[in-house]
Every structure is written in structure tokens, then in C-alpha cells.
Design an enzyme around this catalytic site. Structure first.
Site, PDB file in Angstrom:
ATOM      1  N   ASN A 104       0.766  -0.974  -0.202  1.00 38.63           N
ATOM      2  CA  ASN A 104      -0.066   0.100   0.132  1.00 38.63           C
ATOM      3  C   ASN A 104       0.937   0.966  -0.520  1.00 38.63           C
ATOM      4  O   ASN A 104       1.059   1.684   1.451  1.00 38.63           O
ATOM      5  CB  ASN A 104      -0.938  -0.256   1.180  1.00 38.63           C
ATOM      6  CG  ASN A 104      -1.626   1.300   1.011  1.00 38.63           C
ATOM      7  OD1 ASN A 104      -1.444   2.024   0.458  1.00 38.63           O
ATOM      8  ND2 ASN A 104      -2.963   0.816   2.473  1.00 38.63           N
ATOM      9  N   ARG A 162      -2.776  -2.275  -4.016  1.00 37.25           N
ATOM     10  CA  ARG A 162      -3.418  -1.489  -3.151  1.00 37.25           C
ATOM     11  C   ARG A 162      -3.559  -0.104  -4.390  1.00 37.25           C
ATOM     12  O   ARG A 162      -2.605   0.240  -4.412  1.00 37.25           O
ATOM     13  CB  ARG A 162      -3.895  -0.549  -1.464  1.00 37.25           C
ATOM     14  CG  ARG A 162      -4.413   0.497  -1.724  1.00 37.25           C
ATOM     15  CD  ARG A 162      -4.792   1.200  -0.920  1.00 37.25           C
ATOM     16  NE  ARG A 162      -5.752   2.193  -0.241  1.00 37.25           N
ATOM     17  CZ  ARG A 162      -5.184   3.403   0.034  1.00 37.25           C
ATOM     18  NH1 ARG A 162      -4.269   3.682   0.553  1.00 37.25           N
ATOM     19  NH2 ARG A 162      -6.758   4.094  -0.158  1.00 37.25           N
ATOM     20  N   ARG A 189      -7.511  18.378   2.584  1.00 43.37           N
ATOM     21  CA  ARG A 189      -8.250  18.557   1.723  1.00 43.37           C
ATOM     22  C   ARG A 189      -9.226  19.348   2.506  1.00 43.37           C
ATOM     23  O   ARG A 189      -9.514  18.881   3.720  1.00 43.37           O
ATOM     24  CB  ARG A 189      -8.923  17.533   1.140  1.00 43.37           C
ATOM     25  CG  ARG A 189      -7.404  16.514   0.407  1.00 43.37           C
ATOM     26  CD  ARG A 189      -8.050  15.319  -0.253  1.00 43.37           C
ATOM     27  NE  ARG A 189      -7.206  14.865  -0.724  1.00 43.37           N
ATOM     28  CZ  ARG A 189      -6.741  13.176  -0.062  1.00 43.37           C
ATOM     29  NH1 ARG A 189      -7.876  13.016  -0.045  1.00 43.37           N
ATOM     30  NH2 ARG A 189      -6.173  12.450  -0.219  1.00 43.37           N
ATOM     31  N   GLU A 191      -6.875  -2.999   5.882  1.00 39.67           N
ATOM     32  CA  GLU A 191      -7.289  -3.408   3.976  1.00 39.67           C
ATOM     33  C   GLU A 191      -6.731  -4.431   3.348  1.00 39.67           C
ATOM     34  O   GLU A 191      -6.808  -4.866   2.064  1.00 39.67           O
ATOM     35  CB  GLU A 191      -6.716  -1.881   3.367  1.00 39.67           C
ATOM     36  CG  GLU A 191      -7.735  -1.276   4.083  1.00 39.67           C
ATOM     37  CD  GLU A 191      -7.041   0.216   3.809  1.00 39.67           C
ATOM     38  OE1 GLU A 191      -6.442   0.784   4.545  1.00 39.67           O
ATOM     39  OE2 GLU A 191      -7.656   1.686   2.518  1.00 39.67           O
TER      40      GLU A 191
END
Ligand code: ADP
Length: 396
Positions: free
Chosen positions: A7, A90, A240, A384
Site C-alpha cells: 500500500n 492497493r 483537503r 485493508e
């Protein structure tokens, strides 16, 4: 069969080697500060920690060190790289073309390059990571697991923007959603924790990390999510902005003299918790400034974050016709009891009976509502990597 899961972030890389017979993790590792001073690899295996501090100018250097650590005579868990049967990568954005995981081919690599402009912060390091692995392990099958895939079940009314329909048809502008692997994993875990079939549940999953998103998972399928065409939409995040009136963007360009690139940089890298607090994108620093120094902008940044998550919980309960479970996961969701409390505060009307003492916990699967609560809330650590390994195995 061992599967290595990679990842790759912009300056960090998480990895895990998983024995798929037992689904046990043989080794987990984190490489941080790739390409900047103080690069460090930390591997955990057999209950011990192995730390390598070594300059890493790029992701190829980092992956070389990962493979070295895995086969290390003293601290390694395998004898040679031949014991890695497949690699699952990923990848953030698969566009509309990839609704499922896929074995890597030259065509897939080309498609990933094409998708890079859609996720400028994430796809490029993902691609660099894949290329580095391919160069070092040319004969090992590699699979890509997309963050966007889980959300492909969203109905049209959820994924379309109300812009001219031709822009969807011709330019593929629509909501894709991200963090799909994590939302899928924790929603399955929530159903398991309740001993119920996921097909009978309405779940709201809150993946709150540096990047953050919420998903509405009805009967096991994602029916809406807060991230959009790119990971910029939705929640307030580390750097963000999340949702913003699109007219602000044209105003900044046409009236305030910013270039499109500068606006992009502001919205993706200088906004969110960092932009509002002026302190940091790291929630720990901002919590410190808010609680120990009483800094108004840090208090405000945390309030804005919780407020936006709460808005999504209300909205997703409405679109699903109710909610059975709310799940918190990822860095902030797993480690900040205070943030979980701020988000769930005042949701009694929905049927959430918060349990403040159960909530005083970090990083382990815990029910944080009272036993009699109509709507359950859980802290569920995401994994994940295991989800990616399972997808990789299924594909092979
Ligand atoms: P990403 O994968 O998007 O980089 P993570 O899920 O790793 O993000 O989450 C990183 C965020 O989690 C950071 O902002 C960090 O401050 C926050 N975090 C980690 N530990 C804690 C903690 N103990 N309290 C509050 N926030 C934490």
C-alpha cells in the site's frame, strides 16, 4: 501460499506478508519518510520489532529494503523471495473501467497511468510501487485492488453530478468514491460483530484518517459515499477541503488571480485541518493545540471536522431509511475517543445511546454504544491489507 500486500503512499509504504492458509500476518511493516531525510523502515514479526534507518531516495529503494527485511537471516520471516506467491497492490483510482480487482498486465499499467490525473496525490506513487515490485520480482503474479471498486454499486442518482449529462458520457465525470477496501472490510466486520447477515443491515462506515470518507452500506452494498470524482470531495480532511461551493474555485481563478494549479494545491494540500488550524495536518498536533493551548483555530478545525461527519451520518440515515450500525475506523476513528464523542454527541434522536466509558479505548474492536442502544456504534480497526490479500487470492 503467502501474499505480499503493498500500500504505497506518497512518502510512506505499508506492507504485510500474509499466510493465506491461516490468514495470519507473518510480518507487517511501515516505511516512512521515503525521499526525505530520516527514512525509516519498521517491521513487526514474531512479536519483535526490526528497525532499519537508511536513506531511501525513492520507492524502489524502499521496496528493496522491504524485501531484504522479509528475507533477513535474523529478523526475516521467509528464506527467499520465492516464498512470496503473489503481490496485491492497493491502487486508489480505477476509473469506470475497473469495477473489480485485476491481474496486472501492460494494458492495466497503461490504464493506471491514464487514471493518474483523476487521483493526482495517490495513483502516481501506486504506479511507482508496482513498477518497483515488477522490476524486483519479475515472475511473481501481481494483482491490483482498487479503492473505487466497492462503490461501483452506487445508483445513478448517487454517483451522477447535476452537470450536463454529456460530461458524464464523454469525460466520465461522476462520483467514484474511494477507501472502498476499508469500507468493505469494516462493514463485513460490523455484521460479524453483531452476528447478523450484512444483507439485513444498514451501516454507515466512517473512515477517518488523514484522508477521510463516509459510506452508506445497505444490504452489503455501497449506496453512497462522501468522496467523489477524486478524493477531494466530502469530509474536511488533513489537508483537503472536502465539500466547497464550486464557485469559489472560479472566483479564485477569475477574480483573485490564482492559477488552476495553485487552486488545486490549495484545495488538496493546504486546506482542511491544516488550513483552518494553521498548526498541522496531524490531528494529534491540532488536538494538542486545541486542548492544551486553547487555540481557537485548532478548536474550530476539530469542530468543523466533527460537524461534517455528523452531517453525513444524518444524510446517509435518511437515504437508507434508517441506520443499524455506525462504524469508526482509520487513524483518527480508531485513536481519538474525543473525536468519536463529538461526532456521536446529540444523535440520541436517531437512537444512538453513546457509552462514554466504553469509548475510552484505542485501536481495538469495541462497541461504544450502550447495550440497549437501538443504533449500535463500533470502533473497528481497518485491515485493508487482509481484504486486498483475499481479493488477490480469489483472483489467482
Ligand atoms: P492515511 O492512511 O490517510 O494517511 P491514517 O488512517 O493513517 O491516514 O490516519 C492518520 C491520522 O490519524 C493522522 O492525522 C493522525 O494524527 C491521526 N492519529 C493517529 N493517532 C492518533 C491519536 N492517538 N489521536 C488522534 N489522532 C491520531
Amino acid at each position: 501460499m503467502n501474499i505480499l500486500v503493498i500500500n504505497c503512499g506518497s512518502s510512506s509504504l505499508k506492507y504485510q506478508l500474509i499466510d493465506m492458509k491461516t490468514e495470519d500476518s507473518l510480518a507487517t511493516g511501515l516505511v516512512e519518510r521515503i525521499g526525505i531525510e530520516g527514512s525509516i523502515l519498521t517491521q513487526k514479526a514474531n512479536g519483535e520489532k526490526y528497525v532499519v534507518e537508511s536513506p531511501m531516495k525513492d520507492h524502489t529503494d524502499a521496496i528493496k529494503l522491504v524485501l531484504d527485511a522479509l528475507v533477513n537471516d535474523v529478523h526475516g520471516v521467509i528464506k527467499s523471495m520465492d516464498e512470496i506467491q503473489a503481490v496485491g497492490h492497493r491502487v486508489v483510482h480505477g476509473g469506470e473501467k475497473y469495477a473489480k480487482s485485476v491481474l496486472i498486465t501492460d494494458q492495466v499499467m497503461k490504464d493506471l497511468e491514464d487514471c493518474a490525473k483523476l487521483a493526482p496525490l495517490h495513483n502516481p506513487p501506486n504506479i511507482i510501487g508496482i513498477n518497483a515490485c515488477k522490476a524486483l520480482m519479475p515472475n511473481t503474479p501481481m494483482v491490483v485492488v482498487f479503492d473505487t471498486a466497492f462503490h461501483q454499486t452506487m445508483p445513478e442518482k448517487a454517483y451522477l453530478y447535476a452537470i450536463p449529462y454529456e460530461l458524464y458520457e464523454e469525460k466520465h465525470i461522476r462520483k467514484y468514491g474511494f477507501h472502498g477496501t476499508s469500507h468493505r472490510y469494516v462493514s463485513l466486520k460490523a455484521a460479524e460483530a453483531l452476528g447478523k447477515d450484512i444483507k439485513d443491515l444498514k451501516i454507515i462506515t466512517c473512515h477517518l484518517g488523514n484522508g477521510a470518507s463516509v459510506a452508506a452500506v445497505k444490504n452489503g452494498e455501497s449506496v453512497d459515499t462522501s468522496m467523489g470524482f477524486t478524493p477531494l470531495e466530502g469530509l474536511v480532511m488533513g489537508t483537503r477541503t472536502g465539500n466547497i461551493d464550486a464557485a469559489v474555485i472560479t472566483y479564485l481563478i477569475k477574480e483573485a488571480g490564482y492559477t488552476a494549479e495553485q487552486v488545486d494545491e490549495i484545495l488538496n494540500k493546504k486546506s482542511g485541518i491544516l488550513g483552518v488550524s494553521g498548526v498541522s495536518s496531524d490531528f494529534r498536533d491540532v488536538e494538542d493545540a486545541a486542548w492544551n493551548r486553547n487555540e481557537h483555530r485548532s478548536i474550530l478545525a476539530l469542530d468543523m471536522f466533527a460537524y461534517r461527519v455528523k452531517q453525513y451520518i444524518g444524510s446517509y440515515a435518511a437515504i437508507m431509511g434508517g441506520v443499524d450500525v455506525i462504524v469508526f475506523t482509520a487513524g483518527v476513528g480508531e485513536n481519538s475517543p474525543e473525536m468519536r464523542e463529538s461526532i456521536l454527541e446529540g444523535l440520541d434522536f436517531l437512537g444512538v445511546q453513546f457509552d462514554a466509558s466504553a469509548n475510552k479505548v484505542r485501536g481495538k474492536l469495541t462497541e461504544i454504544t450502550k447495550p440497549e442502544s437501538k443504533v449500535k456504534a463500533f470502533l473497528i480497526p481497518t485491515n485493508e491489507e487482509l481484504m486486498i490479500a483475499k481479493d488477490t487470492l480469489a483472483f489467482l
